[in-house]
Design a protein around this motif. Sequence first.
Motif, short mmCIF file in Angstrom:
data_model
loop_
_atom_site.label_atom_id
_atom_site.label_comp_id
_atom_site.label_asym_id
_atom_site.label_seq_id
_atom_site.Cartn_x
_atom_site.Cartn_y
_atom_site.Cartn_z
N PHE A 60 -6.15 -0.85 -6.74
CA PHE A 60 -7.23 -0.06 -6.14
C PHE A 60 -6.71 1.35 -5.88
O PHE A 60 -5.62 1.55 -5.35
N THR B 105 0.83 -1.20 0.00
CA THR B 105 0.00 0.00 0.00
C THR B 105 0.87 1.25 0.00
O THR B 105 1.93 1.28 0.63
N THR C 297 0.26 5.45 0.66
CA THR C 297 -0.71 6.48 1.06
C THR C 297 -0.06 7.85 0.96
O THR C 297 0.95 8.12 1.61
N THR D 276 -16.10 1.99 -8.70
CA THR D 276 -16.83 1.09 -7.79
C THR D 276 -18.27 1.53 -7.56
O THR D 276 -19.11 0.72 -7.16
N LYS E 90 -9.49 10.84 -1.59
CA LYS E 90 -10.26 11.35 -0.46
C LYS E 90 -10.10 12.85 -0.32
O LYS E 90 -9.07 13.42 -0.71
N GLU F 263 -8.06 5.08 -4.31
CA GLU F 263 -9.11 5.87 -3.67
C GLU F 263 -8.63 7.31 -3.50
O GLU F 263 -7.51 7.56 -3.04
N ALA G 41 -10.84 -6.29 -7.11
CA ALA G 41 -10.15 -5.45 -6.13
C ALA G 41 -9.23 -6.28 -5.26
O ALA G 41 -9.53 -7.45 -4.96
N SER H 49 -14.64 10.11 1.03
CA SER H 49 -14.23 9.50 -0.22
C SER H 49 -14.81 10.26 -1.41
O SER H 49 -16.01 10.49 -1.48
N ALA I 282 -13.73 9.35 -4.76
CA ALA I 282 -13.84 8.37 -5.84
C ALA I 282 -13.06 7.12 -5.48
O ALA I 282 -12.01 7.21 -4.83
N ARG I 283 -13.60 5.98 -5.91
CA ARG I 283 -12.90 4.71 -5.73
C ARG I 283 -12.85 4.00 -7.08
O ARG I 283 -13.88 3.82 -7.73
N LEU I 284 -11.63 3.62 -7.47
CA LEU I 284 -11.45 3.00 -8.77
C LEU I 284 -10.64 1.72 -8.63
O LEU I 284 -9.88 1.55 -7.67
N VAL I 285 -10.81 0.85 -9.62
CA VAL I 285 -9.90 -0.28 -9.78
C VAL I 285 -9.30 -0.17 -11.18
O VAL I 285 -10.04 -0.17 -12.18
#
Length: 404
Positions: A130, A62, A64, A173, A134, A132, A117, A140, A142-145
């Motif tokens: 994935f 991950t 961030t 998503t 924020k 995201e 995902a 949130s 938008a959330r995308l894959v």
Amino acid sequence: MNGKQFLLALVALAVLVAGGWAVFNWKRASYEVADSRVGQKLLPGFKVDEVGEIVIVEPAGTATLVRADRGWTVKERGGYPADVEAIRDLLLKLEAAKVVQAEGLTDAFRSRLQLAAPGSGAKPEETGTFLELKARDGKSLARLVLGRKTTKQANMPGLPVDSVPSGRYVLVTADPQRANVVAEPLTAVAAKPQQWLARDYLRIERIRSIDVLGPDGKERWSVNRPDEAAGWRWSAPGKLDGGKAQDAASALYSMRIDDAAASDADAGLDQPVTVRAQTFDGWSYELRIGKPAPEDRYHVKASVTGTVPDKRTPRPDEKAEDKEKEDKTFAERQAALKAKLEREQALGAYTVLVAKSGVEPLLRERSALVAVEKKDEQKDEKKDEKKDEKKDEKKGGRKAAARK
């Protein structure tokens, strides 16, 4: 066939026809909805300036990215400054992305397009990235894959590949039954914290002197120059190789990092090679180079002290019409120095990993900075010595003859 069997056959046929018609209608509706998305923005209403955090997740890790008061940082590296240009480039591409193709999505199709995902239980080869976005308050946006990349034929001669990335399948998503294709491969998006770090570390400008001390605290070598136009010099025995001294100065002027270390533990910073540099601006830098790290890197930690002039001293011959221009130039330089000092002092809180090639010129022993005489020069010196010896012999012979 009796009447009962005929009736059962009619019922079965009716069920098949109804099922087929339902599937047909579902596909037609799917295509109609998908077609309506072509030419539209992938993220309608999305604005770059609203983003305060970016989360990127892959099966392997991950990353961030957090927008703090002092700019973008990388959470997994203790808040080390992030590459602002790379982040802005990603956000601008997402803001501008338009759907060039859209189609209904089934579970089988989802796996084939790598739109599953991370953490969904899918195989790694079926899993996408994935992403995201924020807001600063954590909401949130938008959330995308990000799934499989699309490709196009490479028509440029000399390329080692037949095709190049041209776009990418993306799942929003909020609309899980549709696969979108955008004309941007988004190849830079990866859940690797080190990839998002700001690589520029130190840029020590206008260096006046460099002193290098070994782990025992004793001086290895020291060079200086009286002004910026002069060459490097030292007071040690032997002739200084000015090119080697300049290599060290260049390493300090453009030092870049490979990664930020998790901690100082086992970094060897308690017994480092210490590099001290003084600048013509009156700033003092101390660079501690610790133990080697994997992948041909070294642990490094730096600190800087200095001040920024608060006023300008006019030249004795300065004309009144030049004052405004000189004041503006001074103000711009003052602002740049303040930002530079603030940034480099903040970086002093972190231990970083620098490629061996980036610090090698600073790790040399004094003997490596002694200029090596060329063979031709050595031959010329020997010839000169022999000529001098012959002259001395002739002089000695004349004096002996005169005495007789």
